[in-house]
Design an enzyme around this catalytic site. Structure first.
Site, PDB file in Angstrom:
ATOM      1  N   TYR A  93     -49.883 -76.258 -11.077  1.00 37.33           N
ATOM      2  CA  TYR A  93     -50.367 -75.998  -9.709  1.00 37.33           C
ATOM      3  C   TYR A  93     -51.819 -75.490  -9.738  1.00 37.33           C
ATOM      4  O   TYR A  93     -52.711 -76.057  -9.092  1.00 37.33           O
ATOM      5  CB  TYR A  93     -49.456 -75.004  -9.008  1.00 37.33           C
ATOM      6  CG  TYR A  93     -49.817 -74.804  -7.544  1.00 37.33           C
ATOM      7  CD1 TYR A  93     -49.435 -75.727  -6.584  1.00 37.33           C
ATOM      8  CD2 TYR A  93     -50.548 -73.693  -7.136  1.00 37.33           C
ATOM      9  CE1 TYR A  93     -49.772 -75.552  -5.240  1.00 37.33           C
ATOM     10  CE2 TYR A  93     -50.887 -73.510  -5.798  1.00 37.33           C
ATOM     11  CZ  TYR A  93     -50.492 -74.438  -4.854  1.00 37.33           C
ATOM     12  OH  TYR A  93     -50.831 -74.260  -3.542  1.00 37.33           O
TER      13      TYR A  93
ATOM     14  N   VAL B 213     -48.218 -89.734  -1.372  1.00 40.81           N
ATOM     15  CA  VAL B 213     -49.669 -89.760  -1.628  1.00 40.81           C
ATOM     16  C   VAL B 213     -50.020 -90.040  -3.091  1.00 40.81           C
ATOM     17  O   VAL B 213     -51.136 -90.445  -3.389  1.00 40.81           O
ATOM     18  CB  VAL B 213     -50.380 -88.446  -1.189  1.00 40.81           C
ATOM     19  CG1 VAL B 213     -50.316 -88.249   0.314  1.00 40.81           C
ATOM     20  CG2 VAL B 213     -49.830 -87.238  -1.938  1.00 40.81           C
TER      21      VAL B 213
ATOM     22  N   LYS C 118     -55.241 -77.378  -8.416  1.00 43.57           N
ATOM     23  CA  LYS C 118     -56.026 -76.776  -7.334  1.00 43.57           C
ATOM     24  C   LYS C 118     -57.468 -76.506  -7.799  1.00 43.57           C
ATOM     25  O   LYS C 118     -58.412 -76.577  -7.014  1.00 43.57           O
ATOM     26  CB  LYS C 118     -55.343 -75.510  -6.823  1.00 43.57           C
ATOM     27  CG  LYS C 118     -54.006 -75.785  -6.129  1.00 43.57           C
ATOM     28  CD  LYS C 118     -54.183 -76.672  -4.923  1.00 43.57           C
ATOM     29  CE  LYS C 118     -52.886 -77.049  -4.248  1.00 43.57           C
ATOM     30  NZ  LYS C 118     -53.069 -77.903  -3.070  1.00 43.57           N
TER      31      LYS C 118
HETATM   32  N1  LIG Z   1     -48.509 -71.920   1.956  1.00 43.42           N
HETATM   33  C1  LIG Z   1     -49.344 -71.319   1.127  1.00 43.42           C
HETATM   34  O1  LIG Z   1     -49.250 -70.105   0.885  1.00 43.42           O
HETATM   35  C2  LIG Z   1     -50.458 -72.115   0.459  1.00 43.42           C
HETATM   36  C3  LIG Z   1     -51.419 -71.407  -0.253  1.00 43.42           C
HETATM   37  C4  LIG Z   1     -52.452 -72.097  -0.864  1.00 43.42           C
HETATM   38  C5  LIG Z   1     -52.528 -73.476  -0.766  1.00 43.42           C
HETATM   39  N2  LIG Z   1     -51.568 -74.148  -0.065  1.00 43.42           N
HETATM   40  C6  LIG Z   1     -51.675 -75.610  -0.011  1.00 43.42           C
HETATM   41  O2  LIG Z   1     -51.636 -76.058   1.334  1.00 43.42           O
HETATM   42  C7  LIG Z   1     -51.061 -77.367   1.368  1.00 43.42           C
HETATM   43  C8  LIG Z   1     -49.924 -77.390   2.391  1.00 43.42           C
HETATM   44  O3  LIG Z   1     -48.945 -76.452   1.977  1.00 43.42           O
HETATM   45  P1  LIG Z   1     -47.800 -75.906   2.946  1.00 43.42           P
HETATM   46  O4  LIG Z   1     -47.627 -74.497   2.617  1.00 43.42           O
HETATM   47  O5  LIG Z   1     -48.067 -76.324   4.330  1.00 43.42           O
HETATM   48  O6  LIG Z   1     -46.549 -76.701   2.335  1.00 43.42           O
HETATM   49  P2  LIG Z   1     -45.257 -77.342   3.035  1.00 43.42           P
HETATM   50  O7  LIG Z   1     -44.281 -77.520   1.927  1.00 43.42           O
HETATM   51  O8  LIG Z   1     -44.874 -76.602   4.256  1.00 43.42           O
HETATM   52  O9  LIG Z   1     -45.800 -78.782   3.504  1.00 43.42           O
HETATM   53  C9  LIG Z   1     -46.203 -79.746   2.584  1.00 43.42           C
HETATM   54  C10 LIG Z   1     -46.005 -81.128   3.198  1.00 43.42           C
HETATM   55  O10 LIG Z   1     -46.438 -82.087   2.226  1.00 43.42           O
HETATM   56  C11 LIG Z   1     -45.474 -83.123   2.172  1.00 43.42           C
HETATM   57  N3  LIG Z   1     -45.500 -83.772   0.877  1.00 43.42           N
HETATM   58  C12 LIG Z   1     -45.016 -83.281  -0.302  1.00 43.42           C
HETATM   59  N4  LIG Z   1     -45.156 -84.208  -1.258  1.00 43.42           N
HETATM   60  C13 LIG Z   1     -45.754 -85.291  -0.687  1.00 43.42           C
HETATM   61  C14 LIG Z   1     -46.127 -86.562  -1.178  1.00 43.42           C
HETATM   62  N5  LIG Z   1     -45.915 -86.927  -2.445  1.00 43.42           N
HETATM   63  N6  LIG Z   1     -46.711 -87.437  -0.317  1.00 43.42           N
HETATM   64  C15 LIG Z   1     -46.888 -87.094   0.992  1.00 43.42           C
HETATM   65  N7  LIG Z   1     -46.532 -85.917   1.509  1.00 43.42           N
HETATM   66  C16 LIG Z   1     -45.975 -85.015   0.668  1.00 43.42           C
HETATM   67  C17 LIG Z   1     -44.136 -82.429   2.425  1.00 43.42           C
HETATM   68  O11 LIG Z   1     -43.133 -83.350   2.834  1.00 43.42           O
HETATM   69  C18 LIG Z   1     -44.529 -81.426   3.502  1.00 43.42           C
HETATM   70  O12 LIG Z   1     -44.392 -81.994   4.796  1.00 43.42           O
HETATM   71  C19 LIG Z   1     -50.613 -77.679  -0.055  1.00 43.42           C
HETATM   72  O13 LIG Z   1     -51.600 -78.454  -0.685  1.00 43.42           O
HETATM   73  C20 LIG Z   1     -50.533 -76.322  -0.707  1.00 43.42           C
HETATM   74  O14 LIG Z   1     -50.702 -76.369  -2.090  1.00 43.42           O
HETATM   75  C21 LIG Z   1     -50.533 -73.504   0.545  1.00 43.42           C
END
Ligand SMILES: NC(=O)c1ccc[n+]([C@@H]2O[C@H](COP(=O)([O-])OP(=O)(O)OC[C@H]3O[C@@H](n4cnc5c(N)ncnc54)[C@H](O)[C@@H]3O)[C@@H](O)[C@H]2O)c1
Length: 257
Positions: free
Chosen positions: A164, A66, A168
């Protein structure tokens, strides 16, 4: 909810191969949408897409980083050609939070390449897909966007690095500005700020860190990816058509203010 309220919609989800993104894609499919999946992990994406198709969903997928505008442009073209319809709902979900042995980099030791990588994926990634789909949305006077922020974009949480939280927080700014600019064209733009959600990303932090967050969370548990997915579906559904420019915590009451 398994209503058909997203029937006829084409929903593009980035970072769709894992965690929250995968749950979002599945929820939209359950609610009748055609889902367009983007991820950098081709193998995981292909496996997830095949599973969704077996469950009866209409799916298109394309591998893209992305943070790379040209890759996003090619991927969007492939997806819209495959589905023979434009994207009317965008969920900018892809995000990374690099850690070493469960620990984020101290700012004073952070390598510039790491900073640029996180800004590239978390912030430029959202710009890239928003920039690519909004001309059509403006033309059609219809569309909605959800940006995946974080509680770490609203408060200093202490266990994610500065890149990070900064990205965000920037997504909250992007949400506000796009909501203002695109609202006159009937397009809504909102953000979700998840707390600690049970995904592979959350497990990059140490167990002690996650237990400490649970202790600070009013509901005393981690969130599930499906709970974030239900909010994304709500924020882009007819029920919320007068809601825009908002940041909704799905955090179980973590860091209540
Ligand atoms: N899990 C948490 O506690 C949490 C909390 C707050 C925010 N978030 C946000 O939610 C979103 C999803 O997080 P998650 O926990 O499901 O993470 P995850 O690591 O399980 O999934 C993230 C996905 O994004 C893909 N990805 C990473 N870099 C990429 C790139 N350059 N281009 C395309 N795809 C890419 C990965 O391959 C993976 O499939 C993120 O933006 C994260 O910051 C997560």
């Amino acid at each position: 909810m398994h209503s058909n309220r997203h029937k006829g919609r084409v929903v593009l989800v980035t970072g769709a191969a894992s965690g929250i993104g995968a749950a979002i894609a599945r929820q939209y499919a359950l609610e009748g949408a055609s889902v367009a999946l983007i991820d950098v992990n081709a193998e995981a994406l292909a496996a997830f897409a095949a599973g969704l198709e077996r469950e009866g969903a209409t799916v298109a997928w394309a591998c893209a980083d992305v943070s790379d505008y040209a890759q996003c442009e090619v991927a969007l073209g492939q997806i819209e050609q495959h589905l023979d319809a434009p994207v009317d709902t965008l969920v900018n979900n892809a995000g990374i939070s690099p850690k070493t042995n469960g620990k984020p980099a101290n700012f004073w030791e952070m390598q510039p390449a790491e900073w640029q990588k996180v800004v590239g994926v978390n912030l430029h990634g959202a710009f890239n897909f928003a920039r690519l789909v909004t001309p059509g949305m403006v033309q059609r006077r219809f569309g909605s966007i959800v940006n995946m922020s974080s509680v770490a974009g609203k408060a200093f949480v202490g266990f994610t690095a500065a890149h990070y939280g900064t990205t965000k927080a920037a997504l909250i700014g992007l949400t506000r500005d796009l909501a203002g600019e695109l609202g006159p064209y009937g397009i809504t733009v909102n953000a979700i700020a998840p707390g600690r959600i049970n995904t592979p990303l959350m497990r990059t932090a140490s167990n002690e860190t996650n237990q400490a967050v649970i202790a600070e969370t009013a509901l005393r548990r981690l969130g599930e990816p499906s709970e974030v997915a239900e909010m994304a579906c709500f924020l882009t559904a007819p029920e919320s058509r007068f809601v825009t420019g908002q940041v909704v915590d799905v955090a179980g009451g973590w860091l209540l203010t």
